[in-house]
Scaffold this active site. Sequence first.
Site, PDB file in Angstrom:
ATOM      1  N   ASN A  15       0.853  -0.938  -0.559  1.00 57.88           N
ATOM      2  CA  ASN A  15       0.504  -0.157   0.026  1.00 57.88           C
ATOM      3  C   ASN A  15       0.698   1.582  -0.367  1.00 57.88           C
ATOM      4  O   ASN A  15       1.449   1.579   1.305  1.00 57.88           O
ATOM      5  CB  ASN A  15      -1.597   0.021   1.245  1.00 57.88           C
ATOM      6  CG  ASN A  15      -2.036   1.372   1.597  1.00 57.88           C
ATOM      7  OD1 ASN A  15      -1.705   1.823   0.108  1.00 57.88           O
ATOM      8  ND2 ASN A  15      -1.975   1.179   2.993  1.00 57.88           N
ATOM      9  N   LYS A  17      -0.086   4.450  -0.138  1.00 54.12           N
ATOM     10  CA  LYS A  17      -0.871   6.106   0.509  1.00 54.12           C
ATOM     11  C   LYS A  17       0.009   7.031  -0.020  1.00 54.12           C
ATOM     12  O   LYS A  17      -0.552   7.157  -1.096  1.00 54.12           O
ATOM     13  CB  LYS A  17      -0.376   5.277   1.825  1.00 54.12           C
ATOM     14  CG  LYS A  17       0.101   4.576   2.740  1.00 54.12           C
ATOM     15  CD  LYS A  17      -0.140   4.312   4.142  1.00 54.12           C
ATOM     16  CE  LYS A  17      -0.715   3.108   4.586  1.00 54.12           C
ATOM     17  NZ  LYS A  17      -0.471   3.152   6.490  1.00 54.12           N
ATOM     18  N   HIS A 101      -9.555   0.722   5.383  1.00 52.29           N
ATOM     19  CA  HIS A 101      -8.256   0.417   5.681  1.00 52.29           C
ATOM     20  C   HIS A 101      -8.399   1.766   7.169  1.00 52.29           C
ATOM     21  O   HIS A 101      -9.278   2.818   6.862  1.00 52.29           O
ATOM     22  CB  HIS A 101      -7.051   1.252   5.326  1.00 52.29           C
ATOM     23  CG  HIS A 101      -5.919   1.816   5.187  1.00 52.29           C
ATOM     24  ND1 HIS A 101      -4.664   2.377   6.228  1.00 52.29           N
ATOM     25  CD2 HIS A 101      -4.704   0.722   5.358  1.00 52.29           C
ATOM     26  CE1 HIS A 101      -4.526   2.282   6.920  1.00 52.29           C
ATOM     27  NE2 HIS A 101      -3.777   1.184   5.975  1.00 52.29           N
ATOM     28  N   GLU A 103      -6.761   3.928   7.950  1.00 54.49           N
ATOM     29  CA  GLU A 103      -6.541   5.551   7.925  1.00 54.49           C
ATOM     30  C   GLU A 103      -7.586   5.995   7.190  1.00 54.49           C
ATOM     31  O   GLU A 103      -8.339   7.563   7.745  1.00 54.49           O
ATOM     32  CB  GLU A 103      -5.476   6.081   6.949  1.00 54.49           C
ATOM     33  CG  GLU A 103      -4.224   5.615   8.012  1.00 54.49           C
ATOM     34  CD  GLU A 103      -3.522   5.598   6.653  1.00 54.49           C
ATOM     35  OE1 GLU A 103      -2.844   5.279   5.267  1.00 54.49           O
ATOM     36  OE2 GLU A 103      -2.022   5.090   7.415  1.00 54.49           O
ATOM     37  N   GLU A 173      -4.994  -5.117  10.953  1.00 53.95           N
ATOM     38  CA  GLU A 173      -4.219  -4.316  10.664  1.00 53.95           C
ATOM     39  C   GLU A 173      -4.615  -3.518  12.125  1.00 53.95           C
ATOM     40  O   GLU A 173      -4.974  -2.738  11.896  1.00 53.95           O
ATOM     41  CB  GLU A 173      -4.180  -3.604   9.880  1.00 53.95           C
ATOM     42  CG  GLU A 173      -3.596  -3.419   8.304  1.00 53.95           C
ATOM     43  CD  GLU A 173      -3.441  -3.032   6.942  1.00 53.95           C
ATOM     44  OE1 GLU A 173      -2.094  -3.122   6.151  1.00 53.95           O
ATOM     45  OE2 GLU A 173      -3.716  -1.569   7.061  1.00 53.95           O
ATOM     46  N   GLY A 179       2.449   2.306  10.850  1.00 49.92           N
ATOM     47  CA  GLY A 179       3.803   3.344  10.654  1.00 49.92           C
ATOM     48  C   GLY A 179       4.100   3.375  12.381  1.00 49.92           C
ATOM     49  O   GLY A 179       5.142   4.896  12.276  1.00 49.92           O
ATOM     50  N   SER A 219       3.511  -2.545  10.798  1.00 50.74           N
ATOM     51  CA  SER A 219       5.466  -2.461  10.674  1.00 50.74           C
ATOM     52  C   SER A 219       5.841  -3.866  10.324  1.00 50.74           C
ATOM     53  O   SER A 219       6.819  -4.025  10.835  1.00 50.74           O
ATOM     54  CB  SER A 219       5.459  -2.206  11.706  1.00 50.74           C
ATOM     55  OG  SER A 219       4.597  -0.679  12.607  1.00 50.74           O
TER      56      SER A 219
HETATM   57  P1  13P Z   1       3.084   0.384   8.143  1.00 55.34           P
HETATM   58  O1  13P Z   1       3.290  -0.914   7.225  1.00 55.34           O
HETATM   59  O2  13P Z   1       3.402   1.900   7.279  1.00 55.34           O
HETATM   60  O3  13P Z   1       2.984   0.170   9.110  1.00 55.34           O
HETATM   61  O4  13P Z   1       1.592   0.795   7.294  1.00 55.34           O
HETATM   62  C1  13P Z   1       0.976  -0.980   7.038  1.00 55.34           C
HETATM   63  C2  13P Z   1      -0.656  -0.377   6.488  1.00 55.34           C
HETATM   64  O5  13P Z   1      -1.242   1.173   6.610  1.00 55.34           O
HETATM   65  C3  13P Z   1      -0.655  -0.976   5.418  1.00 55.34           C
HETATM   66  O6  13P Z   1      -1.935  -0.533   4.638  1.00 55.34           O
END
Ligand code: 13P
Length: 258
Positions: A15, A17, A101, A103, A173, A179, A219
Amino acid sequence: MTTSASRRRPFIAGNWKMYKGPAEADALAELLKRSLTGQAQVDVAVAPPFLSIPIVVARLRHSGVHVSGQNLHPEPAGAFTGEISGEMLRQAGVAYCIVGHSERRALFGDTDAVVEKKVQACFRAGLLPIVCVGETLEEREGGQAEVVVRRQLAAALGRLTADQLPSVTLAYEPVWAIGTGRVATPAQAQEMHATIREWLAERYPPFVPRGMRILYGGSVKASNAAGLLSQPDIDGALVGGAALVADEFLGIVAAATA
Ligand code: 13P
């Protein structure tokens, strides 16, 4: 739950982002294409920002690496300024779409009801949904992690038939691991993945829990992927930050082939 001993084909998805505009996205896709063309052991997908999708689709053609959207609007078309529909993604050569997701849920108002509409929109458009679920740190510390994940599953999958479910990939997740560099331990992740598979087994015929892939996200890096992927109910990874660096992402794909 005992559907363990995973025979499911591993799936690693990146992803990106809101990173990688067209030029950078093309360069990263080229590196992935060089290393991944012809590998047949792992399903691989990348989810670039909308604007970079056409160039990445073109670059990855014949590589075996699929392209995913990060989001879609529930409607196929309409007066929805700034939005992109599943039909548009499909026309652009996209195969998958991430839905729900954390976010999107936390920052853009994607409630459980919206997530459910977006899952339906994926099916209507012929996209394979990657449905994200996961609890916040507060919910985990309050002992609510499983309740939250079960509620998110019920909402997102509620209107799907058993026959539709194998087209869905789930991604666990935990918000506290996204993150943050604070990865769930393999045991913590496995425990929730087993709970999710159990939830499926309670509601659907055995081919559903046995066949559905549940990815872990939060992560994931090349250095911690093997431990997570060795767990019986962890079928792959949804990777954020480490998916932006070719060697890291390729290391995670390699860990899935081991
Ligand atoms: P990270 O791998 O940066 O923690 O993000 C995970 C994520 O949100 C994948 O959709």
